[in-house]
Design a protein around this motif. Structure first.
Motif, PDB file in Angstrom:
ATOM      1  N   GLN A  48       0.823  -1.200   0.000  1.00  0.00           N
ATOM      2  CA  GLN A  48       0.000   0.000   0.000  1.00  0.00           C
ATOM      3  C   GLN A  48       0.862   1.256   0.000  1.00  0.00           C
ATOM      4  N   PHE A  49       0.492   2.207  -0.879  1.00  0.00           N
ATOM      5  CA  PHE A  49       1.059   3.547  -0.879  1.00  0.00           C
ATOM      6  C   PHE A  49      -0.035   4.502  -0.402  1.00  0.00           C
ATOM      7  N   GLU A  50       0.332   5.417   0.470  1.00  0.00           N
ATOM      8  CA  GLU A  50      -0.644   6.389   0.962  1.00  0.00           C
ATOM      9  C   GLU A  50       0.015   7.755   1.086  1.00  0.00           C
ATOM     10  N   VAL A  51      -0.666   8.769   0.579  1.00  0.00           N
ATOM     11  CA  VAL A  51      -0.206  10.144   0.713  1.00  0.00           C
ATOM     12  C   VAL A  51      -1.367  10.950   1.281  1.00  0.00           C
ATOM     13  N   GLY A  52      -1.075  11.850   2.197  1.00  0.00           N
ATOM     14  CA  GLY A  52      -2.167  12.563   2.835  1.00  0.00           C
ATOM     15  C   GLY A  52      -1.736  13.862   3.478  1.00  0.00           C
ATOM     16  N   LEU A  53      -2.707  14.498   4.095  1.00  0.00           N
ATOM     17  CA  LEU A  53      -2.496  15.781   4.757  1.00  0.00           C
ATOM     18  C   LEU A  53      -3.273  15.794   6.062  1.00  0.00           C
ATOM     19  N   LYS A  54      -2.580  16.153   7.139  1.00  0.00           N
ATOM     20  CA  LYS A  54      -3.216  16.310   8.441  1.00  0.00           C
ATOM     21  C   LYS A  54      -3.195  17.794   8.809  1.00  0.00           C
ATOM     22  N   TYR A  55      -4.271  18.269   9.436  1.00  0.00           N
ATOM     23  CA  TYR A  55      -4.357  19.682   9.778  1.00  0.00           C
ATOM     24  C   TYR A  55      -4.952  19.847  11.171  1.00  0.00           C
ATOM     25  N   GLN A  56      -4.221  20.523  12.032  1.00  0.00           N
ATOM     26  CA  GLN A  56      -4.689  20.844  13.380  1.00  0.00           C
ATOM     27  C   GLN A  56      -4.615  22.359  13.555  1.00  0.00           C
TER      28      GLN A  56
ATOM     29  N   GLY B 200      -9.719  21.217  16.862  1.00  0.00           N
ATOM     30  CA  GLY B 200     -10.173  20.375  15.764  1.00  0.00           C
ATOM     31  C   GLY B 200      -8.996  19.654  15.127  1.00  0.00           C
ATOM     32  N   PHE B 201      -9.324  18.599  14.400  1.00  0.00           N
ATOM     33  CA  PHE B 201      -8.286  17.828  13.722  1.00  0.00           C
ATOM     34  C   PHE B 201      -8.891  17.252  12.453  1.00  0.00           C
ATOM     35  N   PHE B 202      -8.197  17.440  11.308  1.00  0.00           N
ATOM     36  CA  PHE B 202      -8.717  17.021  10.020  1.00  0.00           C
ATOM     37  C   PHE B 202      -7.655  16.202   9.283  1.00  0.00           C
ATOM     38  N   THR B 203      -8.096  15.175   8.559  1.00  0.00           N
ATOM     39  CA  THR B 203      -7.172  14.369   7.759  1.00  0.00           C
ATOM     40  C   THR B 203      -7.790  14.093   6.396  1.00  0.00           C
ATOM     41  N   ALA B 204      -6.937  14.038   5.386  1.00  0.00           N
ATOM     42  CA  ALA B 204      -7.332  13.639   4.036  1.00  0.00           C
ATOM     43  C   ALA B 204      -6.244  12.726   3.501  1.00  0.00           C
ATOM     44  N   ALA B 205      -6.623  11.604   2.928  1.00  0.00           N
ATOM     45  CA  ALA B 205      -5.643  10.625   2.462  1.00  0.00           C
ATOM     46  C   ALA B 205      -6.070  10.022   1.139  1.00  0.00           C
ATOM     47  N   LEU B 206      -5.101   9.856   0.255  1.00  0.00           N
ATOM     48  CA  LEU B 206      -5.271   9.111  -0.992  1.00  0.00           C
ATOM     49  C   LEU B 206      -4.429   7.849  -0.888  1.00  0.00           C
ATOM     50  N   TYR B 207      -4.976   6.705  -1.274  1.00  0.00           N
ATOM     51  CA  TYR B 207      -4.234   5.464  -1.127  1.00  0.00           C
ATOM     52  C   TYR B 207      -4.367   4.596  -2.374  1.00  0.00           C
TER      53      TYR B 207
END
Length: 293
Positions: free
Chosen positions: A95-103, A109-116
């Motif tokens: 598995q390859f995963e690239v993403g962005l976490k934002y606090q 608050g805490f937000f995540t977005a991931a493409l895999y």
């Protein structure tokens, strides 16, 4: 049947300023000993081993953004025989995963977005000729996006929401199934949960929550002719902390949880078009008392 799997692994996590790096390696040994007491040819011994790797890198910017990349491999022995009595190879994955976490700094608050991109090889599917047996396909590929948010809208109200879209299909080498979606795999899932705590007044210590879960339709079997309908379930929870009225009872919590509150009939999966589908669990209400210190 006796199944034994042993493994050793090592992992290291390193940090240089805002840069975080993780790396690890694992080696597994697997043995499967199956004895068929009916002497119908179902007995077999199988030994497998594999080395898998994982690693990731994340950079935490001061503004609260943290882009990351992660890679992982998997190894899963298959405890089955083909119609011809041949043991199957272990299922392998990567598995390859690239993403962005934002606090954010302005509120809690805490937000995540991931493409895999996930690929599995040596996947078991029902043998189209011999229904009670399996065959090993070329593989399955899964690509998608996952979004998640944790937000405290107020001091009392917390919201959690998650959404997944996945494009899953059999890869080349899977015969007639190539390009088709595997059974029991929805394209979309969504959930949202809200929880509210009363911190003041005569009902101080009382908390309650409610949420919704959505699951998209799935294929019934590899004939690709039937699908299970999508469904939405409602869950709820109520809790009361005794320390709000009796400080000596700090840590004592009463809680009631209800799953499928509206008693919706749904079908989470199927054994096949000929054998039928499973009915999901009816309304389930559980009460418990916990004490922590």
């Amino acid at each position: 049947m006796t199944t034994n799997q042993e493994g050793i692994y090592g992992e290291d996590q390193m940090t240089w300023g805002h840069l975080h790096v993780q790396g690890g390696v694992r080696h597994d040994w697997s043995t499967i000993d199956t004895r068929d007491q009916t002497d119908s040819g179902g007995s077999f011994n199988q030994s497998d081993q594999a080395t898998t790797w994982r690693g990731g890198i994340l950079y935490a910017f001061p503004i609260g953004l943290s882009p990351y990349f992660h890679y992982a491999e998997s190894f899963q022995p298959a405890n089955n025989l083909s119609f011809n009595g041949t043991p199957f190879k272990p299922t392998r994955g990567r598995q390859f995963e690239v993403g962005l976490k934002y606090q954010p700094h302005g509120f809690n608050g805490f937000f995540t977005a991931a493409l895999y991109d996930l690929k599995q090889s040596n996947v078991l599917v029902t043998d189209p000729v011999h229904i009670d047996f399996y065959t090993q396909t070329g593989g399955i590929r899964s690509r998608g996006i996952e979004l998640e948010a944790h937000v405290d809208l107020t001091r009392n109200l917390n919201i959690i929401a998650a959404y997944t879209y996945q494009d899953v299909a059999y890869t080349r080498g899977s015969g007639d199934l190539t390009g088709e979606r595997p059974i029991a795999v929805p394209k979309q899932t969504f959930s949202v949960w809200g929880h509210y705590d009363l911190r003041n007044g005569p009902l101080r210590g009382l908390g309650f929550g409610a949420g919704v879960r959505y699951n998209g339709n799935t294929l019934v079997d590899n004939t690709l002719e039937y699908v299970t309908p999508s469904y939405v379930l409602v869950d709820a929870q109520a809790q009361y902390s005794l320390d709000a009225v009796a400080p000596r009872m700090k840590g004592m919590l009463f809680q009631v949880t209800a799953q499928n509150l509206l008693n919706q009939r749904y079908y989470p999966g199927c054994a096949g078009a000929d054998t039928g589908c499973y009915i999901g669990a009816n309304r389930n209400v559980i009460g418990k008392v916990t004490y922590s210190w």
